[in-house]
Write an enzyme that holds these catalytic residues in place. Structure first.
Site, PDB file in Angstrom:
ATOM      1  N   SER A   1       0.847  -1.193   0.000  1.00  0.00           N
ATOM      2  CA  SER A   1       0.000   0.000   0.000  1.00  0.00           C
ATOM      3  C   SER A   1       0.882   1.242   0.000  1.00  0.00           C
ATOM      4  O   SER A   1       2.090   1.167   0.240  1.00  0.00           O
ATOM      5  CB  SER A   1      -0.886   0.003   1.239  1.00  0.00           C
ATOM      6  OG  SER A   1      -0.085   0.305   2.370  1.00  0.00           O
ATOM      7  N   LYS A   2       0.241   2.357  -0.256  1.00  0.00           N
ATOM      8  CA  LYS A   2       0.955   3.624  -0.262  1.00  0.00           C
ATOM      9  C   LYS A   2       1.618   3.839   1.098  1.00  0.00           C
ATOM     10  O   LYS A   2       2.733   4.332   1.193  1.00  0.00           O
ATOM     11  CB  LYS A   2      -0.030   4.741  -0.572  1.00  0.00           C
ATOM     12  CG  LYS A   2       0.595   6.101  -0.502  1.00  0.00           C
ATOM     13  CD  LYS A   2      -0.430   7.187  -0.621  1.00  0.00           C
ATOM     14  CE  LYS A   2       0.067   8.474  -0.027  1.00  0.00           C
ATOM     15  NZ  LYS A   2       0.232   8.469   1.404  1.00  0.00           N
ATOM     16  N   ARG A   3       0.899   3.430   2.145  1.00  0.00           N
ATOM     17  CA  ARG A   3       1.451   3.615   3.492  1.00  0.00           C
ATOM     18  C   ARG A   3       2.757   2.844   3.697  1.00  0.00           C
ATOM     19  O   ARG A   3       3.643   3.297   4.397  1.00  0.00           O
ATOM     20  CB  ARG A   3       0.412   3.199   4.546  1.00  0.00           C
ATOM     21  CG  ARG A   3      -0.137   4.405   5.303  1.00  0.00           C
ATOM     22  CD  ARG A   3      -1.280   4.027   6.183  1.00  0.00           C
ATOM     23  NE  ARG A   3      -2.403   3.522   5.389  1.00  0.00           N
ATOM     24  CZ  ARG A   3      -3.030   2.376   5.613  1.00  0.00           C
ATOM     25  NH1 ARG A   3      -2.667   1.608   6.602  1.00  0.00           N
ATOM     26  NH2 ARG A   3      -4.033   1.994   4.850  1.00  0.00           N
TER      27      ARG A   3
END
Ligand code: GLU
Length: 510
Positions: A262-264
């Protein structure tokens, strides 16, 4: 598969923010397949969810594809025979199909208000609108027809839901995953048409894939659970014979393999996940992309291609032309592909080494401009590049590796010189500066012999006199072969830097 069917594939992102590398890989695989089969690659913008719409995201997606060199043949921007290519512009086309499904008994009107549904969720923590409870909810399956008509005529807000069959097996042959089947009883009654008259993704994707004559759907594995709904819609709408073939691409996983990247994860581990910088229009926060981080599009595309695919040989570096030729569905793995940023950088390093000046100079020119360096001679830039190319992992490393070719050192690593600085060295450099001021020819090898002979004559050690010379020219203990640097800087600049360095060293030694 109908061998004569024209290959038409689509990349169908929702314009909700930055473009995840998994999205670009989906676009790439669609593109490769289309090119390989002389087909068409369509960009369709799926913007029916007004609550998630983000201004600027569509243009951004188009720019990402352009940067990667995977341009669509048909798109909102360039049009085509199957337009419009933005679902919001096709809005008027969807309701009739939802109504048709209701008329055929495959869908129904649901009048439940947001509050009613909320109450259900409170009462039943795992609430799903499905065959298990639809007979107790506020919909046309339970109301008598006159009441339903009345509600519709009086403009009562409603949605249209698919009526999932009970205890049916829905199956299809996925081009990557083989035979897949689902138990229809486990799938909820998805909304097809929303209260605002917009279709949901499920209805729109089927209606548009049909009208756009899509032959194959390549999309991420996260869409696999939606497949049974889509297959039923193809069937219920009477289009089963035109249904595309499906291929659900393996997920791209976090570096440790635990779940989807994910972007996180990128923020947490310090690497980009988006193709290009994305600035959130609301918060104005910028999320870094591969492009701005210093990746070449050739490298980015190459590394994406290898996330879940290989050509069966040891080869890892592929041009886009080679990818078009070698791409095959049989060699896409079912298992998720771990993302490895070190490997991503390796691809970039290799691609920088393979790229010629024509490719690299424009990037470097703009990088130099970012650092306030303008109007650099093209030939000079090429020569510098030649010297440092093998040391670049990211294009942005060029500044760290080569800034001294464009500006004099701001400061010197005096700590490396001071302890051993002495009058003999000063004398050596005064003498050497004078020699170099009139030396010819100004070439690396000749400079090196001159310098080494002088060292011999001085009786001092080579290392003792090489390091200060390097620090005078570049400021620190880094950079390529020092005589190559001097050769490129030229006589005047080398002499000037030696004089300035000598002065700084002498001052520091007192
Ligand atoms: N709009 C969906 C997405 O955002 C498309 C999924 C599909 O390709 O069917 O990825």
């Amino acid at each position: 598969m109908d061998e004569n069917r024209k290959v038409r594939v689509r990349f169908a992102p929702s314009p909700t923010g930055g473009l995840h590398l998994g999205g670009v890989r989906t676009a790439l695989f669609n593109y490769l397949f289309a090119r390989q089969h002389n087909g068409s690659f369509v960009l369709r913008i799926e913007d029916t969810d007004q609550t998630r719409f983000v201004p600027g995201a569509e243009t951004y997606i188009q720019e990402c594809l352009a940067w990667c060199g995977i341009q669509p043949d048909e798109s909102p921007e360039h049009g085509g025979d199957y337009g419009p290519y933005r679902q919001s512009d096709r809005k008027s086309n969807y309701r009739q199909y939802a109504e048709q499904l209701v008329a055929n008994g495959h869908a129904y009107y649901a009048f439940d208000t947001a509050e009613e549904l909320e109450a259900q969720r409170k009462a039943h923590p795992n609430f799903r609108y499905s065959h298990e409870n639809r007979t107790q909810l506020h919909n046309s399956l339970n109301l008598d027809p006159a009441e339903t008509r009345h509600l519709l005529e009086s403009g009562h807000p409603h949605v249209i839901r698919i009526k999932m069959p009970v205890d049916e097996t829905i199956s299809f042959d996925d081009l990557i995953r083989g035979h897949v089947s689902f138990d229809s009883s486990l799938v909820d009654d998805k909304v097809l048409l929303k209260a605002d008259g917009m279709p949901t993704y499920h209805l729109a994707v089927v209606v548009d894939d049909y009208h756009m004559a899509i032959s194959h759907v390549f999309r991420g594995e996260e869409w696999l659970p939606s497949a049974p709904v889509h297959i039923l819609l193809w069937e219920y709408l009477g289009w089963r014979d035109s249904m595309p073939q499906w291929a659900h691409l393996p997920l791209i996983l976090k570096p440790d393999g635990n779940g989807k990247l994910s972007k996180r994860d990128g923020d947490r581990l310090g690497f980009p996940v988006y193709a290009m910088n994305w600035k959130d229009p609301k918060t104005e926060t910028v999320t870094k992309g591969f492009r701005e981080m210093g990746f070449l599009p050739e490298a980015f595309v190459n590394l994406l291609a290898t996330l879940g695919w290989n050509d069966g040989s040891e080869q890892e570096l592929f041009t886009i032309a080679e990818l078009i030729e070698r791409f095959s569905l049989e060699r896409i793995s079912k298992a998720g592909a771990k993302f490895d940023f070190e490997k991503a950088k390796w691809f970039n390093h290799e691609w920088i080494k393979r790229s010629d000046d024509r490719t690299l100079v424009p990037y470097l020119t703009s990088l130099l401009a970012d650092h306030g360096v303008y109007g650099v001679d093209r030939q000079y830039l090429s020569s510098v590049l030649e010297l440092v190319k093998d040391r670049l992992t990211l294009l942005t490393d060029f500044w760290e590796q080569a800034s001294f070719f464009f500006k004099r050192p701001d400061n010197y690593d005096l700590a490396a010189v001071r302890p051993r600085w002495n009058p003999e060295k000063t004398a050596f450099f005064v003498d050497m500066t004078a020699k170099l001021a009139n030396f010819d020819p100004w070439h690396s090898a000749e400079l090196e012999s001159l310098y080494k002979l002088a060292i011999q004559a001085s009786g001092m050690k080579v290392g003792e006199l090489m390091l200060p010379f390097r620090i005078m020219l570049v400021g620190g203990k880094f950079g390529p072969h020092v005589f190559d640097i001097a050769a490129l800087l030229g006589r005047e600049e080398t002499v000037a830097r030696m004089k300035a360095g000598l002065q700084a060293f002498n001052q520091a030694a007192h």
